[in-house]
Design a protein around this motif. Structure first.
Motif, PDB file in Angstrom:
ATOM      1  N   ARG A 152      47.859  30.225 109.004  1.00  0.00           N
ATOM      2  CA  ARG A 152      48.435  31.566 109.053  1.00  0.00           C
ATOM      3  C   ARG A 152      49.811  31.600 108.390  1.00  0.00           C
ATOM      4  O   ARG A 152      50.551  30.610 108.407  1.00  0.00           O
ATOM      5  N   ASP A 153      50.143  32.756 107.853  1.00  0.00           N
ATOM      6  CA  ASP A 153      51.428  32.903 107.172  1.00  0.00           C
ATOM      7  C   ASP A 153      52.602  32.612 108.100  1.00  0.00           C
ATOM      8  O   ASP A 153      53.587  31.983 107.694  1.00  0.00           O
ATOM      9  N   SER A 154      52.500  33.032 109.364  1.00  0.00           N
ATOM     10  CA  SER A 154      53.602  32.806 110.294  1.00  0.00           C
ATOM     11  C   SER A 154      53.840  31.321 110.530  1.00  0.00           C
ATOM     12  O   SER A 154      54.994  30.866 110.630  1.00  0.00           O
ATOM     13  N   THR A 196      50.538  32.200  98.268  1.00  0.00           N
ATOM     14  CA  THR A 196      49.705  33.387  98.130  1.00  0.00           C
ATOM     15  C   THR A 196      48.858  33.511  99.389  1.00  0.00           C
ATOM     16  O   THR A 196      48.068  32.620  99.698  1.00  0.00           O
ATOM     17  N   PHE A 197      49.035  34.599 100.124  1.00  0.00           N
ATOM     18  CA  PHE A 197      48.308  34.799 101.371  1.00  0.00           C
ATOM     19  C   PHE A 197      47.258  35.902 101.207  1.00  0.00           C
ATOM     20  O   PHE A 197      47.529  36.933 100.581  1.00  0.00           O
ATOM     21  N   LYS A 199      45.639  38.722 103.012  1.00  0.00           N
ATOM     22  CA  LYS A 199      45.982  39.515 104.180  1.00  0.00           C
ATOM     23  C   LYS A 199      44.736  40.194 104.742  1.00  0.00           C
ATOM     24  O   LYS A 199      44.131  41.058 104.099  1.00  0.00           O
ATOM     25  N   GLY A 201      45.123  38.748 110.467  1.00  0.00           N
ATOM     26  CA  GLY A 201      46.162  37.819 110.041  1.00  0.00           C
ATOM     27  C   GLY A 201      46.138  37.580 108.547  1.00  0.00           C
ATOM     28  O   GLY A 201      45.213  37.997 107.849  1.00  0.00           O
ATOM     29  N   ALA A 202      47.171  36.915 108.052  1.00  0.00           N
ATOM     30  CA  ALA A 202      47.251  36.545 106.642  1.00  0.00           C
ATOM     31  C   ALA A 202      47.123  35.024 106.560  1.00  0.00           C
ATOM     32  O   ALA A 202      47.756  34.294 107.335  1.00  0.00           O
ATOM     33  N   SER A 230      46.498  31.236 104.177  1.00  0.00           N
ATOM     34  CA  SER A 230      46.600  30.481 102.933  1.00  0.00           C
ATOM     35  C   SER A 230      45.724  29.243 103.048  1.00  0.00           C
ATOM     36  O   SER A 230      45.595  28.658 104.131  1.00  0.00           O
ATOM     37  N   TYR A 267      38.329  45.675 103.403  1.00  0.00           N
ATOM     38  CA  TYR A 267      39.713  45.296 103.113  1.00  0.00           C
ATOM     39  C   TYR A 267      40.576  46.539 102.914  1.00  0.00           C
ATOM     40  O   TYR A 267      41.695  46.631 103.441  1.00  0.00           O
ATOM     41  N   GLY A 285      41.446  48.134 106.069  1.00  0.00           N
ATOM     42  CA  GLY A 285      42.186  47.291 106.993  1.00  0.00           C
ATOM     43  C   GLY A 285      41.358  46.704 108.108  1.00  0.00           C
ATOM     44  O   GLY A 285      41.885  46.383 109.173  1.00  0.00           O
TER      45      GLY A 285
END
Length: 245
Positions: free
Chosen positions: A126-128, A140-141, A143, A147-148, A150, A194, A197
């Motif tokens: 996850r990006d976090s 590059t994530f 989304k 969650g986002a 990588s 996508y 959302g």
């Protein structure tokens, strides 16, 4: 149980800008902390205690001086190289890349211990988690609704059916840095979800399964730096700071 591991270390067609920046012929040979990235990856695989046989896929076998590894001449693309390795090495097969310079034994163990019972699995973070562990990185994530994420350059091919997934990889590997085009490859339903959302990771995996014809799964990694590879000079500078700092 130990598995066979494949390290992708070849060069893609055309010039390797990062290798030129570092003054070497292949990105895999760039030193980090005084050790070539390829050797750092091989050392981590060995130290994991989960990997027995190790093979390196590279276009110039004579450049590999690492002891105790097998050499497979790479093909024109990453996916073709993996397909050739599956044919030669068999399965199950763990796959990673030589530019995964921060790879740690614990990551390998975690990924293999948590790999679902699917034909092919991939590691994501996850990006976090990524940004908390490495604030200076630029990733590059993708989304999604939940969650986002990588990629973490770790894959598991359970059996021979995984070759079907490699064929899909061949068709989308050029889109990995272009999330919207990648979604288009997964089909109109994925694009619509996508846009609204509501495309979740599970729905994305389901789309991959439909496209490839094999079961697929993911392992969400709690190690943010597992998503950090070395694609550009800024990545190299960051990874050297982490290792040498």
């Amino acid at each position: 149980m130990t598995v066979t591991a494949l390290v992708l270390a070849g060069v893609r067609p055309g010039k390797d800008a990062l290798a030129e920046f570092a003054g070497v012929s292949h990105k895999a040979l760039i030193p980090v902390g005084g050790v070539a990235m390829l050797d750092r990856v091989v050392n981590a695989l060995r130290a994991s205690g989960r990997v027995g046989r190790i093979a390196v896929s590279i276009d110039r076998p004579e450049l590999v001086t690492t002891e105790g590894v097998e050499i497979i001449r790479s093909k024109a693309s990453l996916s073709e190289s993996v397909a050739a390795a599956v044919a030669q090495l068999g399965t199950p097969l763990f796959v990673t890349t030589a530019d995964h310079a921060l790879l740690e034994p614990e990551w390998v163990r975690y990924f293999l211990d948590n790999t679902p019972d699917r034909t092919v699995s991939a590691a994501l973070a996850r990006d976090s988690v990524v940004m908390a562990s490495t604030p200076g990185t630029k990733r590059t994530f993708l989304k999604l609704a939940d969650g986002a994420f990588s990629g973490c350059n770790m894959f598991y091919f359970r059996d021979g059916e995984a070759v079907k997934a490699v064929e899909m990889w061949r068709s989308v590997e050029q889109l990995r840095k272009k999330p919207l085009k990648l979604l288009q490859k997964l089909g109109p339903r994925a694009v619509l979800d996508y846009a609204l959302g509501r495309l979740t990771l599970a729905r994305g995996v389901a789309a991959i399964e439909r496209l490839s014809g094999v079961s697929a799964g993911v392992v969400e990694m709690p190690f943010g730096r597992a998503a950090v590879d070395v694609d550009k000079p800024a990545d190299l500078i960051l990874v050297r700071q982490i290792v040498e700092g």
